[in-house]
Design a protein around this motif. Sequence first.
Motif, PDB file in Angstrom:
ATOM      1  N   TYR A 111     -17.431   7.108  69.828  1.00 34.07           N
ATOM      2  CA  TYR A 111     -16.378   8.115  69.985  1.00 34.07           C
ATOM      3  C   TYR A 111     -15.292   7.691  70.970  1.00 34.07           C
ATOM      4  O   TYR A 111     -14.313   8.405  71.152  1.00 34.07           O
ATOM      5  CB  TYR A 111     -16.986   9.441  70.451  1.00 34.07           C
ATOM      6  CG  TYR A 111     -18.070   9.924  69.521  1.00 34.07           C
ATOM      7  CD1 TYR A 111     -17.745  10.480  68.290  1.00 34.07           C
ATOM      8  CD2 TYR A 111     -19.407   9.779  69.856  1.00 34.07           C
ATOM      9  CE1 TYR A 111     -18.749  10.912  67.421  1.00 34.07           C
ATOM     10  CE2 TYR A 111     -20.404  10.201  68.994  1.00 34.07           C
ATOM     11  CZ  TYR A 111     -20.063  10.763  67.782  1.00 34.07           C
ATOM     12  OH  TYR A 111     -21.040  11.167  66.920  1.00 34.07           O
ATOM     13  N   ARG A 152     -16.305  13.529  72.209  1.00 33.40           N
ATOM     14  CA  ARG A 152     -16.030  13.824  70.801  1.00 33.40           C
ATOM     15  C   ARG A 152     -14.749  14.620  70.615  1.00 33.40           C
ATOM     16  O   ARG A 152     -14.184  14.616  69.527  1.00 33.40           O
ATOM     17  CB  ARG A 152     -17.193  14.590  70.183  1.00 33.40           C
ATOM     18  CG  ARG A 152     -18.456  13.781  70.100  1.00 33.40           C
ATOM     19  CD  ARG A 152     -19.580  14.591  69.539  1.00 33.40           C
ATOM     20  NE  ARG A 152     -20.815  13.818  69.600  1.00 33.40           N
ATOM     21  CZ  ARG A 152     -21.810  13.995  68.767  1.00 33.40           C
ATOM     22  NH1 ARG A 152     -21.743  14.899  67.832  1.00 33.40           N
ATOM     23  NH2 ARG A 152     -22.895  13.262  68.892  1.00 33.40           N
ATOM     24  N   HIS A 153     -14.308  15.317  71.661  1.00 36.13           N
ATOM     25  CA  HIS A 153     -13.160  16.222  71.535  1.00 36.13           C
ATOM     26  C   HIS A 153     -11.946  15.815  72.351  1.00 36.13           C
ATOM     27  O   HIS A 153     -10.829  16.236  72.060  1.00 36.13           O
ATOM     28  CB  HIS A 153     -13.580  17.647  71.909  1.00 36.13           C
ATOM     29  CG  HIS A 153     -14.706  18.165  71.080  1.00 36.13           C
ATOM     30  ND1 HIS A 153     -14.565  18.498  69.759  1.00 36.13           N
ATOM     31  CD2 HIS A 153     -16.007  18.372  71.384  1.00 36.13           C
ATOM     32  CE1 HIS A 153     -15.713  18.901  69.272  1.00 36.13           C
ATOM     33  NE2 HIS A 153     -16.615  18.834  70.234  1.00 36.13           N
ATOM     34  N   ARG A 183     -21.353  13.770  76.542  1.00 38.20           N
ATOM     35  CA  ARG A 183     -21.487  13.436  75.118  1.00 38.20           C
ATOM     36  C   ARG A 183     -20.579  14.304  74.257  1.00 38.20           C
ATOM     37  O   ARG A 183     -19.925  13.815  73.329  1.00 38.20           O
ATOM     38  CB  ARG A 183     -22.944  13.616  74.663  1.00 38.20           C
ATOM     39  CG  ARG A 183     -23.858  12.508  75.030  1.00 38.20           C
ATOM     40  CD  ARG A 183     -25.229  12.702  74.349  1.00 38.20           C
ATOM     41  NE  ARG A 183     -26.239  12.013  75.104  1.00 38.20           N
ATOM     42  CZ  ARG A 183     -27.102  12.591  75.961  1.00 38.20           C
ATOM     43  NH1 ARG A 183     -27.093  13.886  76.138  1.00 38.20           N
ATOM     44  NH2 ARG A 183     -27.969  11.855  76.604  1.00 38.20           N
TER      45      ARG A 183
END
Length: 188
Positions: free
Chosen positions: A108, A75-76, A71
């Motif tokens: 994302y 996002r990165h 998760r």
Amino acid sequence: MEFRLDRPEAVQCVECGRFRVAGAWTQTGVLHRGVVTHTICPACQPSMLDHLRWDIEFPTWSLEKQLEAVRLRVRHIPMDMDMVLDKIHGLPLAPEDLPGFLDQVRPYLADRICKYCKLPIEPTDPVAERAGYVLHDSCAHTLTDSLHLLVEMEPPPRHLDAYMDIARIPHGVRAGVRKDIESSFLVA
């Protein structure tokens, strides 16, 4: 002239393909050296260490920590659905929990990731197909140039990975390149 691996004529980063010349890392290097050793340049070390840490430690974590790590990672780091499914493949995730997890990460995710540069392919980006992958057009041209270099070196199959390092072919597309080369050897 004696070639020794402890005194290479050139040092090249296996990730970005840059050469170390007079202590500085540069894209322009001499590819026709007799002995080239490979290392990781300082700019690529953090991502390589993160990748190694992820590969080594991830399997030892609990399921909850693994899912949270995925998760956070989406996002990165640009990822698409296939990359997420590959990462969670083999986890003891209950089938009824999978849709909920995928719904959490879906906002994302990129629609497609270029296997060459590992960046998202936007719907308006020009694309081309090489070695069985849809890539950014510029990445496809770069890969084509690398393939020409690889063919000029006439690599024996057992040295193919080393030659792909020299030709700056990223790991993301090596399986397709290897498949194309092996199939061309079978045809010839």
